[in-house]
Design a protein around this motif. Structure first.
Motif, short mmCIF file in Angstrom:
data_model
loop_
_atom_site.label_atom_id
_atom_site.label_comp_id
_atom_site.label_asym_id
_atom_site.label_seq_id
_atom_site.Cartn_x
_atom_site.Cartn_y
_atom_site.Cartn_z
N MET A 146 15.56 -36.19 7.65
CA MET A 146 15.78 -35.20 6.12
C MET A 146 17.37 -35.33 6.58
O MET A 146 17.03 -35.76 8.46
CB MET A 146 15.36 -33.54 6.89
N ALA A 147 18.44 -36.10 5.94
CA ALA A 147 19.29 -35.25 6.35
C ALA A 147 20.19 -34.20 6.52
O ALA A 147 19.95 -33.13 5.20
CB ALA A 147 20.24 -36.46 4.69
N TRP A 148 20.17 -33.67 7.79
CA TRP A 148 20.95 -32.66 8.28
C TRP A 148 22.18 -32.48 8.12
O TRP A 148 22.43 -32.45 8.61
CB TRP A 148 19.91 -32.54 9.35
N THR A 149 22.41 -32.12 6.89
CA THR A 149 23.69 -31.83 6.14
C THR A 149 24.39 -30.16 6.80
O THR A 149 23.54 -29.94 6.18
CB THR A 149 24.48 -32.23 5.19
N LEU A 150 25.66 -30.10 6.68
CA LEU A 150 26.33 -29.21 6.64
C LEU A 150 25.67 -28.31 5.01
O LEU A 150 24.79 -27.12 5.36
CB LEU A 150 27.75 -28.61 6.92
N PRO A 151 25.81 -28.92 4.16
CA PRO A 151 25.05 -28.30 3.13
C PRO A 151 23.02 -27.88 2.92
O PRO A 151 23.52 -27.08 2.29
CB PRO A 151 25.49 -29.36 1.88
N THR A 152 23.08 -29.01 3.62
CA THR A 152 21.53 -28.69 3.45
C THR A 152 21.38 -26.82 4.27
O THR A 152 20.60 -26.55 4.25
CB THR A 152 20.96 -29.28 4.18
N ALA A 153 22.37 -27.18 5.71
CA ALA A 153 21.75 -26.38 6.34
C ALA A 153 21.93 -24.79 5.51
O ALA A 153 21.52 -23.57 6.08
CB ALA A 153 22.70 -26.22 7.55
N ILE A 154 22.88 -25.04 5.11
CA ILE A 154 23.87 -23.67 4.37
C ILE A 154 22.52 -23.34 3.55
O ILE A 154 22.32 -21.95 3.16
CB ILE A 154 25.18 -23.23 3.69
N PHE A 155 22.09 -24.43 2.58
CA PHE A 155 20.93 -24.18 1.82
C PHE A 155 19.69 -23.26 2.18
O PHE A 155 19.49 -22.24 1.64
CB PHE A 155 20.42 -25.27 0.94
N PHE A 156 18.77 -23.71 2.99
CA PHE A 156 18.06 -23.18 3.96
C PHE A 156 18.43 -22.05 4.57
O PHE A 156 17.13 -21.30 4.90
CB PHE A 156 17.62 -24.13 5.10
N VAL A 157 19.33 -21.44 5.21
CA VAL A 157 19.89 -20.68 5.87
C VAL A 157 20.06 -19.09 4.53
O VAL A 157 19.09 -18.38 5.08
CB VAL A 157 21.06 -20.16 6.67
N ALA A 158 20.78 -19.32 3.51
CA ALA A 158 20.89 -18.92 2.43
C ALA A 158 19.47 -18.43 1.74
O ALA A 158 18.90 -17.41 1.50
CB ALA A 158 21.25 -19.46 1.41
N LEU A 159 18.58 -19.24 2.04
CA LEU A 159 17.41 -19.22 0.94
C LEU A 159 16.44 -17.96 2.39
O LEU A 159 15.36 -17.31 2.00
CB LEU A 159 16.69 -20.81 1.19
N ALA A 160 16.47 -18.42 3.21
CA ALA A 160 15.83 -17.77 4.66
C ALA A 160 16.29 -15.90 4.20
O ALA A 160 15.40 -15.15 4.27
CB ALA A 160 16.20 -17.88 5.95
N CYS A 161 17.49 -16.13 4.16
CA CYS A 161 18.73 -14.78 4.50
C CYS A 161 17.73 -13.99 2.71
O CYS A 161 17.95 -12.20 2.47
CB CYS A 161 20.34 -15.17 3.82
N THR A 162 17.64 -14.40 1.87
CA THR A 162 17.40 -13.94 0.73
C THR A 162 15.84 -13.38 0.29
O THR A 162 15.59 -12.85 0.16
CB THR A 162 17.21 -15.19 -0.73
N LEU A 163 15.33 -14.57 0.98
CA LEU A 163 13.86 -13.84 1.44
C LEU A 163 13.66 -12.57 2.42
O LEU A 163 13.06 -12.03 2.36
CB LEU A 163 12.73 -15.07 2.37
N ALA A 164 14.74 -12.52 3.70
CA ALA A 164 14.30 -11.12 3.94
C ALA A 164 15.47 -9.93 3.84
O ALA A 164 14.87 -9.00 3.63
CB ALA A 164 15.44 -11.76 5.87
#
Length: 109
Positions: free
Chosen positions: A7-25
Motif C-alpha cells: 500500500m502507498a501509505w502517503t499523507l493523503p492516504t492516511a488522511i482519507f482513512f482517518v477521515a473515514l474512521a471519524c465519519t463512521l464514529a
C-alpha cells in the motif's frame, strides 16, 4: 508491517482513512443519540443517514476516478515549504467537489 507494504501509505492516504474512521464514529454516535428516521428525497425512495453516507462515498469514488481519468493528478501549485517545496495535487479539487456533492446528497436525497 511487511504484509501492508504494497500500500502507498502517503499523507493523503492516511488522511482519507482517518477521515473515514471519524465519519463512521460520528455516524454511530448520531445513531445512538438521535435515532434515524427515513425520509423521501429527490430519488423518491426512503433513505436513512447511512444510506446517504453510502451514496456520498460512492459518488466521491466516481468523482475521483473520473477526475484522474480526465484531468490527471498534476500539481496545481507549489508551497514554499522545505527545500524543494510542497506540491498540491489537482486531486484536492476533486476532493472539494466530493465534499460539496456529499453536502447536497445529505440535504436533498
Amino acid at each position: 508491517m511487511e504484509s501492508i507494504a504494497w500500500m502507498a501509505w502517503t499523507l493523503p492516504t492516511a488522511i482519507f482513512f482517518v477521515a473515514l474512521a471519524c465519519t463512521l464514529a460520528v455516524m454511530t454516535w448520531l445513531a445512538a443519540v438521535y435515532p434515524e428516521a427515513e425520509r423521501v428525497g429527490v430519488l423518491r425512495i426512503p433513505t436513512t443517514r447511512g444510506d446517504r453516507l453510502f451514496i456520498s462515498l460512492i459518488a466521491a469514488a466516481v468523482i475521483h476516478l473520473a477526475w484522474i481519468g480526465l484531468v490527471g493528478t498534476d500539481p496545481i501549485a507549489t508551497l514554499p515549504i522545505g527545500e524543494e517545496g510542497f506540491e498540491i495535487s489537482s486531486l484536492w479539487l476533486a476532493s472539494g467537489i466530493s465534499l460539496v456533492t456529499a453536502a447536497l446528497v445529505f440535504r436533498t436525497v
